[in-house]
Each structure stands twice: as structure tokens, then as C-alpha cells.
Design an enzyme around this catalytic site. Structure first.
Site, mmCIF file in Angstrom:
data_model
loop_
_atom_site.group_PDB
_atom_site.id
_atom_site.type_symbol
_atom_site.label_atom_id
_atom_site.label_comp_id
_atom_site.label_asym_id
_atom_site.label_seq_id
_atom_site.Cartn_x
_atom_site.Cartn_y
_atom_site.Cartn_z
ATOM 1 N N VAL A 201 0.822 -1.229 0.000
ATOM 2 C CA VAL A 201 0.000 0.000 0.000
ATOM 3 C C VAL A 201 0.850 1.272 0.000
ATOM 4 C CG1 VAL A 201 -2.047 -1.022 1.083
ATOM 5 C CG2 VAL A 201 -0.287 0.025 2.537
ATOM 6 N N LYS A 202 2.175 1.119 0.020
ATOM 7 C CA LYS A 202 3.039 2.296 0.138
ATOM 8 C C LYS A 202 3.350 2.919 -1.234
ATOM 9 C CE LYS A 202 3.306 2.055 4.638
ATOM 10 N NZ LYS A 202 3.182 0.737 5.130
ATOM 11 N N HIS A 203 4.208 3.945 -1.208
ATOM 12 C CA HIS A 203 4.483 4.710 -2.444
ATOM 13 C C HIS A 203 5.259 3.920 -3.473
ATOM 14 C CE1 HIS A 203 3.908 7.348 0.958
ATOM 15 N NE2 HIS A 203 3.386 8.203 0.119
#
Ligand code: PLP
Length: 408
Positions: A201-203
Site C-alpha cells: 500500500v506504500k508509495h
């Protein structure tokens, strides 16, 4: 009973047709063909782990955030553990952190046998309050762990000043904040150690993965040893030197990130700028659409930061609504908008209550915020239609549940 809004139909929770046919998650990865090719290339190579891709990925991340060193780990949690070890946290020591975070931030202090001490958050950003930190510092305090909640950097300057004055190590948990800026400088080169996560879910993602960045060569060496059983060299270094000899110099773990994961990370990093730009675009749209919706408080952005928008947490103004947070949450889920809540304050988890005797009421700002937080979908792969769906659902549900709505 069905709730009908003129022209907008019945709320899905009351039996109407959902705005979307399928669930829009609050976050998810974007994988392109070039990512897959990069991974396949490593699978065909000699090195599946701790090969050339690890060093390449680390150097690229260090350069991106403007730090001298970057050391990769198998997860953000492993990276936090290594940073806590490197800060020399030991039984009897204390580290001050925020209650409004994922449990891993505080757990890494416990892994070292030390005690996490919480300090309440500031009401605007929900980041740890430097004045509250100051009031928690004792002769046992060794470290401060601010978290850049939702991707908005914590107020680092006063925190670093406090650390200077008391000779403490600042470990910035920037698992939400890769690509964020604080006073025109990138997060990652500001604290003594900065921790990132590459969860999907991160960048950017490596499947699971994490990184610590630092300017301190001694810290970098300890971090590298800690992730590799405490050994003084890794297999590739020994092969290059045609040498079999190694020494275990500290009690470490196998927290290595593989070459397979790092190859993915290198490709993903090449799109970080674009990913951040898209998140900022979505945030700007949300800010514009929601700032005057009754019953909502949009996230605050301070003048001296450039947030990375990992999350978009709104706060419900429950006194203006006829429904609870849970009813709003369930109504949004029924429309297939995958809202979430970040976070249950760490001290309220049963483990912390039982071990440390927390009863609730200790950190009123964090606890009050938790009661009304809802994270809306926010990820760089969202299409314009996805964003429209979120806007429509928020307006529809908040309109129906507003106290002055004739339908509520
Ligand atoms: C603030 C924070 N710290 C630490 C972590 C742990 O990272 P990981 O899932 O990579 O172990 C997370 C995970 O989402 C997080 O949000």
C-alpha cells in the site's frame, strides 16, 4: 427504512444500488510489465539474494532522499527493530513515541527489552507533540520515534533540538512518508535514522520490504550487520575477496531483502516522482471537494511541509451528524468504497493495556481523534473514475447523515 436523496438514489446500506459494483480498496500496489521483466531477469541470474540489486537499490534510495547511507531490510518492522538496536536501546531504557501509529513503531522498542513511553499528538496534524515529548523525557530516555502520520512529516526541528539537548537518538518512522518534504528538505536525510516500508500500500513496493537511511557511518555498519546475523561481512563480499572467513560480532537476525525484491524496488523507484504527483493530485481534489462538506474535517497541511499522502484520513465531526463513525464507515463500505481506520491508539491494544496498565484517557487528543477517523481510498493507481466514486459517496452519505438533512 430507506434513505432517499433527490437524484442520488437509496443508500446501499438501506438496500439501494452501490455507487460501485466492486470494492475500491483504501490502498494498493501498481505493477507494470517492466517490473515483472526486472524480477524475471533476476530469477535467471546468479544472485537471488544479497547480490548486485541490493546495493543498487540502496544507493538509489539514499540518493533520492539525500542520505549518505541506506540499508535495506525484509520489512519496515525489521528496519525499525534494527534502528532500535542501533540506537542501543536496552532493558531499563525508554523511547518516546506517538500512540497514533501502527503497533510496529512501539513494538520495536519492546523487542529490545526497553519501554515505549507515549506522548500525545498535536490536534491539527495528529503528529507527536514536541512539548508532550519534552514532558516525558527522563534520565532513562534514549530515543524519540516520531511518525509522519499519513505522510505529513512530524515537527522534526523541535524534536531534533530536544534530542540534541538530551543526547537522544531520533528514529523517524517515515513508513508513510517516502517522498515527503519538511522545510524544503526530503524526509530521509533529517533524523539520525529514518525508516521506510515497501509494503504494497506504500508509495513503492517490493512485496514486503523496508529501509533505514542515515548519515552516520557507524549506524550504517551496525544496521548492515544486524540484518545479516551479526556477521562482519556478507557472502558476496567474501566471494569477491576469495575468502571464507567471517566473524559474528553481534546478535543479529536474517532480515535481508532479496535481489528479487530489490530489482522490483529499483523499477518502482523510477516511478516514485510520478506516484507522488498523482497522490498529490488526488489529495488536492479531495481537499477541494470536502472542505465545506458539513460533518467532515479534512487533513491539515502545514505551510512548511510537502506531504507524501500515504493516507487521506478525514475526521468526522460527529456533533454535526445523526450517525456514529461506525454507521458512516459501514455505509461507505456498502457503497464499495474500501474505507479503513488508522489507527487504534497503540496503548489501547489489549497487549499494551495488560502489560502497562493503560485504561484509556491517558492521551486525550489521540483517543478523541481515533473516535472519528476514517481513511478514504488513496493510492497512485486510482483512476479519475475511482476518485469520482469516492467524492460521490462522501457527499451522498454525509448529506444523508447531516443533522440538518431532512432525510436524516
Ligand atoms: C507507521 C508504520 N510503521 C511501521 C510499519 C511496518 O511496516 P511493514 O509493514 O513494512 O513491516 C507500518 C506498516 O504499515 C506503518 O504504517
Amino acid at each position: 427504512m430507506s434513505t432517499v436523496l433527490e437524484g442520488r438514489g437509496v443508500l446501499a446500506i438501506h438496500g439501494g444500488r452501490p455507487v460501485r459494483p466492486t470494492l475500491l480498496p483504501y490502498g494498493r500496489q501498481s505493477i507494470e510489465e517492466s517490473d515483472i521483466e526486472a524480477v524475471v531477469e533476476v530469477l535467471r541470474s546468479d544472485w537471488l539474494t544479497t547480490g548486485p540489486k541490493v546495493a543498487e537499490f540502496e544507493e538509489a534510495v539514499a540518493a533520492w532522499v539525500g542520505a549518505k547511507y541506506a540499508v535495506s531490510f525484509s520489512s519496515g518492522t525489521a528496519a525499525l527493530h534494527a534502528a532500535a538496536f542501533t540506537a542501543d536501546l536496552q532493558p531499563g531504557d525508554e523511547a518516546v513515541t506517538t500512540p497514533l501509529t501502527f503497533a510496529a513503531t512501539a513494538n520495536c522498542v519492546l523487542y529490545q527489552g526497553a519501554t515505549p513511553v507515549f506522548a500525545d499528538v498535536q490536534p491539527d496534524t495528529l503528529n507527536i507533540d514536541p512539548e508532550q515529548i519534552a514532558s516525558r523525557i527522563t534520565s532513562q530516555t534514549k530515543a524519540i520515534l516520531p511518525v509522519d502520520y499519513a505522510g505529513h512529516p512530524a515537527d522534526l526541528e523541535p524534536i531534533l533540538q530536544l534530542a540534541d539537548r538530551h543526547e537522544l537518538v531520533v528514529i523517524e518512522d517515515a513508513c508513510h512518508a517516502l517522498g515527503a518534504g519538511y522545510r524544503k528538505r526530503p524526509v530521509g536525510g533529517l533524523a539520525h535514522m529514518t525508516v521506510f516500508s515497501f509494503h504494497p500500500v506504500k508509495h513503492l513496493t517490493t512485496g514486503e520490504g523496508g529501509m533505514v537511511t542515515t548519515d552516520n557511518p557507524r549506524f550504517a555498519e551496525t544496521l548492515r550487520r544486524f540484518r545479516n546475523h551479526g556477521l562482519s561481512s556478507d557472502g558476496r563480499q567474501r566471494q569477491a575477496k576469495r575468502n571464507w572467513h567471517y566473524e559474528m560480532v553481534l546478535l543479529g537476525f536474517n532480515y535481508r531483502l532479496s535481489d528479487i525484491a530489490c530489482a522490483l524496488g529499483i523499477r518502482q523507484l523510477s516511478r516514485l516522482e510520478a506516484n507522488l504527483a498523482r497522490r498529490r493530485q488526488i489529495a488536492a481534489r479531495y481537499q477541494m471537494e470536502f472542505h465545506d462538506v458539513a460533518g467532515i474535517r479534512t487533513p491539515v497541511v502545514r505551510d512548511d511541509v510537502d506531504p507524501a499522502w500515504h493516507l487521506y484520513p478525514i475526521r468526522l465531526e460527529l456533533n454535526q451528524l445523526s450517525s456514529s463513525r461506525n454507521e458512516v464507515f459501514q455505509a461507505m463500505r456498502a457503497e464499495n468504497i474500501g474505507v479503513n481506520v488508522h489507527y487504534i491508539p497503540v496503548h489501547l491494544h489489549p497487549y499494551y493495556r495488560e502489560r502497562f496498565g493503560y485504561k484509556g484517557g491517558e492521551y486525550p487528543v489521540a483517543e478523541a481523534a481515533y473516535e472519528c477517523l476514517v481513511s478514504l481510498p488513496m493510492f497512485h493507481g486510482m483512476s479519475d473514475d475511482d476518485v469520482e466514486d469516492v467524492v460521490e459517496v462522501v457527499q451522498k452519505i454525509l448529506g444523508a447523515f447531516a443533522k440538518n438533512s431532512r432525510l436524516s
